[in-house]
Structures are given as C-alpha cells and as structure tokens.
Design a protein around this motif. Structure first.
Motif, PDB file in Angstrom:
ATOM      1  N   MET A   1       0.764  -1.006  -0.061  1.00  0.00           N
ATOM      2  CA  MET A   1       0.072  -0.254   0.078  1.00  0.00           C
ATOM      3  C   MET A   1       0.670   0.986   0.228  1.00  0.00           C
ATOM      4  O   MET A   1       0.705   2.277  -0.564  1.00  0.00           O
ATOM      5  N   GLU A   2       2.303   1.560   1.111  1.00  0.00           N
ATOM      6  CA  GLU A   2       2.839   2.494   0.871  1.00  0.00           C
ATOM      7  C   GLU A   2       3.256   2.788  -0.615  1.00  0.00           C
ATOM      8  O   GLU A   2       3.540   4.032  -1.192  1.00  0.00           O
ATOM      9  N   VAL A   3       3.612   1.567  -1.366  1.00  0.00           N
ATOM     10  CA  VAL A   3       4.431   2.358  -2.659  1.00  0.00           C
ATOM     11  C   VAL A   3       3.482   2.434  -3.333  1.00  0.00           C
ATOM     12  O   VAL A   3       3.764   3.673  -4.435  1.00  0.00           O
ATOM     13  N   ALA A   4       2.648   2.027  -3.149  1.00  0.00           N
ATOM     14  CA  ALA A   4       1.518   2.093  -4.275  1.00  0.00           C
ATOM     15  C   ALA A   4       0.792   4.048  -3.402  1.00  0.00           C
ATOM     16  O   ALA A   4       0.906   5.021  -5.209  1.00  0.00           O
ATOM     17  N   LEU A   5       0.963   4.513  -2.777  1.00  0.00           N
ATOM     18  CA  LEU A   5       1.083   5.844  -2.296  1.00  0.00           C
ATOM     19  C   LEU A   5       1.517   6.834  -3.113  1.00  0.00           C
ATOM     20  O   LEU A   5       1.385   7.807  -3.370  1.00  0.00           O
ATOM     21  N   LEU A   6       3.148   6.534  -2.484  1.00  0.00           N
ATOM     22  CA  LEU A   6       4.781   6.796  -2.621  1.00  0.00           C
ATOM     23  C   LEU A   6       4.076   7.479  -3.875  1.00  0.00           C
ATOM     24  O   LEU A   6       4.463   8.290  -4.785  1.00  0.00           O
ATOM     25  N   MET A   8       1.316   7.499  -6.420  1.00  0.00           N
ATOM     26  CA  MET A   8       0.565   8.819  -6.358  1.00  0.00           C
ATOM     27  C   MET A   8       0.992   9.974  -5.968  1.00  0.00           C
ATOM     28  O   MET A   8       0.083  11.107  -6.535  1.00  0.00           O
ATOM     29  N   LEU A   9       2.136  10.213  -5.103  1.00  0.00           N
ATOM     30  CA  LEU A   9       1.974  11.274  -4.351  1.00  0.00           C
ATOM     31  C   LEU A   9       1.766  12.398  -5.417  1.00  0.00           C
ATOM     32  O   LEU A   9       1.594  13.422  -5.311  1.00  0.00           O
ATOM     33  N   PRO A  10       2.884  12.494  -6.663  1.00  0.00           N
ATOM     34  CA  PRO A  10       3.331  13.465  -7.302  1.00  0.00           C
ATOM     35  C   PRO A  10       2.432  13.806  -8.207  1.00  0.00           C
ATOM     36  O   PRO A  10       2.231  14.682  -8.964  1.00  0.00           O
ATOM     37  N   ARG A  11       1.412  13.001  -8.137  1.00  0.00           N
ATOM     38  CA  ARG A  11       0.630  12.849  -9.532  1.00  0.00           C
ATOM     39  C   ARG A  11      -0.921  13.421  -9.012  1.00  0.00           C
ATOM     40  O   ARG A  11      -2.374  13.359  -9.471  1.00  0.00           O
ATOM     41  N   VAL A  12      -1.648  13.851  -7.262  1.00  0.00           N
ATOM     42  CA  VAL A  12      -2.280  14.385  -7.144  1.00  0.00           C
ATOM     43  C   VAL A  12      -1.579  15.915  -5.804  1.00  0.00           C
ATOM     44  O   VAL A  12      -2.151  15.988  -5.337  1.00  0.00           O
ATOM     45  N   THR A  13      -1.089  16.407  -6.778  1.00  0.00           N
ATOM     46  CA  THR A  13      -0.757  17.492  -6.333  1.00  0.00           C
ATOM     47  C   THR A  13      -1.584  18.953  -6.083  1.00  0.00           C
ATOM     48  O   THR A  13      -1.534  19.583  -6.048  1.00  0.00           O
ATOM     49  N   HIS A  14      -2.387  18.342  -7.871  1.00  0.00           N
ATOM     50  CA  HIS A  14      -4.033  19.786  -7.879  1.00  0.00           C
ATOM     51  C   HIS A  14      -4.473  19.649  -6.805  1.00  0.00           C
ATOM     52  O   HIS A  14      -5.277  20.758  -6.553  1.00  0.00           O
ATOM     53  N   SER A  15      -4.737  19.062  -5.662  1.00  0.00           N
ATOM     54  CA  SER A  15      -5.685  18.756  -5.011  1.00  0.00           C
ATOM     55  C   SER A  15      -5.306  18.581  -3.270  1.00  0.00           C
ATOM     56  O   SER A  15      -4.302  17.742  -3.235  1.00  0.00           O
ATOM     57  N   LYS A  16      -5.499  20.162  -2.568  1.00  0.00           N
ATOM     58  CA  LYS A  16      -5.065  19.565  -1.341  1.00  0.00           C
ATOM     59  C   LYS A  16      -5.140  18.513  -0.810  1.00  0.00           C
ATOM     60  O   LYS A  16      -4.985  17.896   0.230  1.00  0.00           O
ATOM     61  N   ALA A  17      -6.790  18.563  -0.999  1.00  0.00           N
ATOM     62  CA  ALA A  17      -7.191  17.710   0.154  1.00  0.00           C
ATOM     63  C   ALA A  17      -6.664  15.896  -0.254  1.00  0.00           C
ATOM     64  O   ALA A  17      -6.497  15.253   0.921  1.00  0.00           O
ATOM     65  N   LEU A  18      -6.539  15.784  -0.640  1.00  0.00           N
ATOM     66  CA  LEU A  18      -6.367  14.693  -2.108  1.00  0.00           C
ATOM     67  C   LEU A  18      -4.925  14.453  -1.739  1.00  0.00           C
ATOM     68  O   LEU A  18      -4.557  12.882  -1.744  1.00  0.00           O
ATOM     69  N   PHE A  19      -3.511  15.064  -2.062  1.00  0.00           N
ATOM     70  CA  PHE A  19      -2.609  15.646  -1.212  1.00  0.00           C
ATOM     71  C   PHE A  19      -2.807  15.117  -0.371  1.00  0.00           C
ATOM     72  O   PHE A  19      -1.545  14.222   0.846  1.00  0.00           O
ATOM     73  N   GLY A  20      -3.191  15.530   0.926  1.00  0.00           N
ATOM     74  CA  GLY A  20      -3.232  15.360   1.997  1.00  0.00           C
ATOM     75  C   GLY A  20      -3.822  13.987   2.514  1.00  0.00           C
ATOM     76  O   GLY A  20      -3.463  13.155   3.417  1.00  0.00           O
ATOM     77  N   THR A  21      -4.672  13.758   1.507  1.00  0.00           N
ATOM     78  CA  THR A  21      -4.872  12.149   2.301  1.00  0.00           C
ATOM     79  C   THR A  21      -4.040  11.252   1.979  1.00  0.00           C
ATOM     80  O   THR A  21      -3.691  10.105   2.653  1.00  0.00           O
ATOM     81  N   VAL A  22      -2.900  11.030   0.987  1.00  0.00           N
ATOM     82  CA  VAL A  22      -2.411  10.678   0.581  1.00  0.00           C
ATOM     83  C   VAL A  22      -0.801  10.528   1.034  1.00  0.00           C
ATOM     84  O   VAL A  22      -1.027   9.333   1.633  1.00  0.00           O
ATOM     85  N   ILE A  26       0.301   7.400   3.617  1.00  0.00           N
ATOM     86  CA  ILE A  26       1.346   6.846   3.645  1.00  0.00           C
ATOM     87  C   ILE A  26       2.435   6.616   5.314  1.00  0.00           C
ATOM     88  O   ILE A  26       3.161   5.707   5.455  1.00  0.00           O
ATOM     89  N   PHE A  27       1.717   8.283   6.205  1.00  0.00           N
ATOM     90  CA  PHE A  27       1.759   7.964   7.385  1.00  0.00           C
ATOM     91  C   PHE A  27       1.452   6.968   8.349  1.00  0.00           C
ATOM     92  O   PHE A  27       2.098   6.066   8.978  1.00  0.00           O
ATOM     93  N   PHE A  28       0.166   6.429   7.820  1.00  0.00           N
ATOM     94  CA  PHE A  28      -0.365   5.579   8.650  1.00  0.00           C
ATOM     95  C   PHE A  28       0.299   4.421   8.313  1.00  0.00           C
ATOM     96  O   PHE A  28       0.756   3.247   9.108  1.00  0.00           O
ATOM     97  N   CYS A  29       0.959   3.984   6.854  1.00  0.00           N
ATOM     98  CA  CYS A  29       1.804   2.932   6.834  1.00  0.00           C
ATOM     99  C   CYS A  29       3.076   3.091   7.157  1.00  0.00           C
ATOM    100  O   CYS A  29       3.709   1.919   7.639  1.00  0.00           O
ATOM    101  N   LEU A  30       3.723   3.570   7.144  1.00  0.00           N
ATOM    102  CA  LEU A  30       5.192   4.153   8.687  1.00  0.00           C
ATOM    103  C   LEU A  30       4.799   3.415  10.029  1.00  0.00           C
ATOM    104  O   LEU A  30       5.974   2.781  10.348  1.00  0.00           O
ATOM    105  N   GLY A  31       3.649   4.161  10.283  1.00  0.00           N
ATOM    106  CA  GLY A  31       3.460   3.022  11.971  1.00  0.00           C
ATOM    107  C   GLY A  31       2.788   1.386  11.577  1.00  0.00           C
ATOM    108  O   GLY A  31       3.241   0.114  12.802  1.00  0.00           O
ATOM    109  N   GLY A  32       2.721   0.825  10.882  1.00  0.00           N
ATOM    110  CA  GLY A  32       2.565  -0.316  10.730  1.00  0.00           C
ATOM    111  C   GLY A  32       4.132  -0.954  11.137  1.00  0.00           C
ATOM    112  O   GLY A  32       4.189  -1.954  11.686  1.00  0.00           O
ATOM    113  N   ASN A  33       5.193  -0.236  10.454  1.00  0.00           N
ATOM    114  CA  ASN A  33       6.854  -0.644  10.757  1.00  0.00           C
ATOM    115  C   ASN A  33       6.798  -0.832  12.425  1.00  0.00           C
ATOM    116  O   ASN A  33       7.189  -1.824  12.967  1.00  0.00           O
ATOM    117  N   PHE A  34       6.371   0.127  12.499  1.00  0.00           N
ATOM    118  CA  PHE A  34       6.462  -0.105  14.631  1.00  0.00           C
ATOM    119  C   PHE A  34       6.023  -1.402  14.864  1.00  0.00           C
ATOM    120  O   PHE A  34       5.913  -2.207  15.947  1.00  0.00           O
TER     121      PHE A  34
END
Length: 102
Positions: A1-6, A8-22, A26-34
């Motif tokens: 999931m993190e790979v897919a979100l990473l 997507m990140l440059p492709r969603v810069t046109h929308s602040k809401a979508l960029f924030g969601t993506v 990504i940060f949600f996936c980082l917590g999975g490591n812990f």
C-alpha cells in the motif's frame, strides 16, 4: 500500500485534500513498521536478546532519518521530486520483498 501511495503522491498535487489524504496514508503505513518490528525481532533473534537488538533497531531510525535527509538533498537537484519519490517507492518495495523473505 505504501508503494502505491508513494507513486500516487506526485500525481495528486493539484488537490490539497487528495494530497493530504495520500500523505496521511503514507504516514499510516509508517506506523505499521513499529507494530511489525517487535514480533519479527523476537521471532528472528529470540526473546532473550530482544531488548538489545530492538534498541539497535530504533537507533537505526535516527541514523536513517539523518542520512535520508542528506541523501534527499543531494539527489533532489539531480533527479527532481518525481525521481526522488520513485526512488523511495523502489526502496519501500525492496523492504516489502525482504520482509517476505524473513
């Protein structure tokens, strides 16, 4: 999931809401490591050595954060944001493959 979100990140810069969601995803996936690390650590090295090895593991986060920031600064001018994000996606994918090998 993190790979897919990473990726997507440059492709969603046109929308602040979508960029924030993506970005939150990504940060949600980082917590999975812990969550995964204590179990993998104990399973791989045994419960007896877990505290020492786990402390080294967390120290590596600090080293990786500083080293990653320095490498990002160095390569940003050469490959740009898209190249940097694609590189991070590749590293995340390699981590997924290595995790499956354990």
């Amino acid at each position: 999931m993190e790979v897919a979100l990473l990726l997507m990140l440059p492709r969603v810069t046109h929308s602040k809401a979508l960029f924030g969601t993506v970005l939150c995803g990504i940060f949600f996936c980082l917590g999975g490591n812990f969550v995964v690390f204590p179990t993998v650590n104990a399973k791989t090295f045994g419960v007896r050595n877990a505290p020492e090895i786990y402390s080294v593991l967390f120290t590596s986060f600090a080293v990786a954060a500083i080293g990653g920031a320095k490498l990002s600064q160095k390569f940003l001018g050469q490959v740009g944001w898209n190249g940097l994000i694609n590189g991070m996606s590749g590293v995340a994918l390699m981590g997924l493959v290595l995790l499956n090998l354990l």
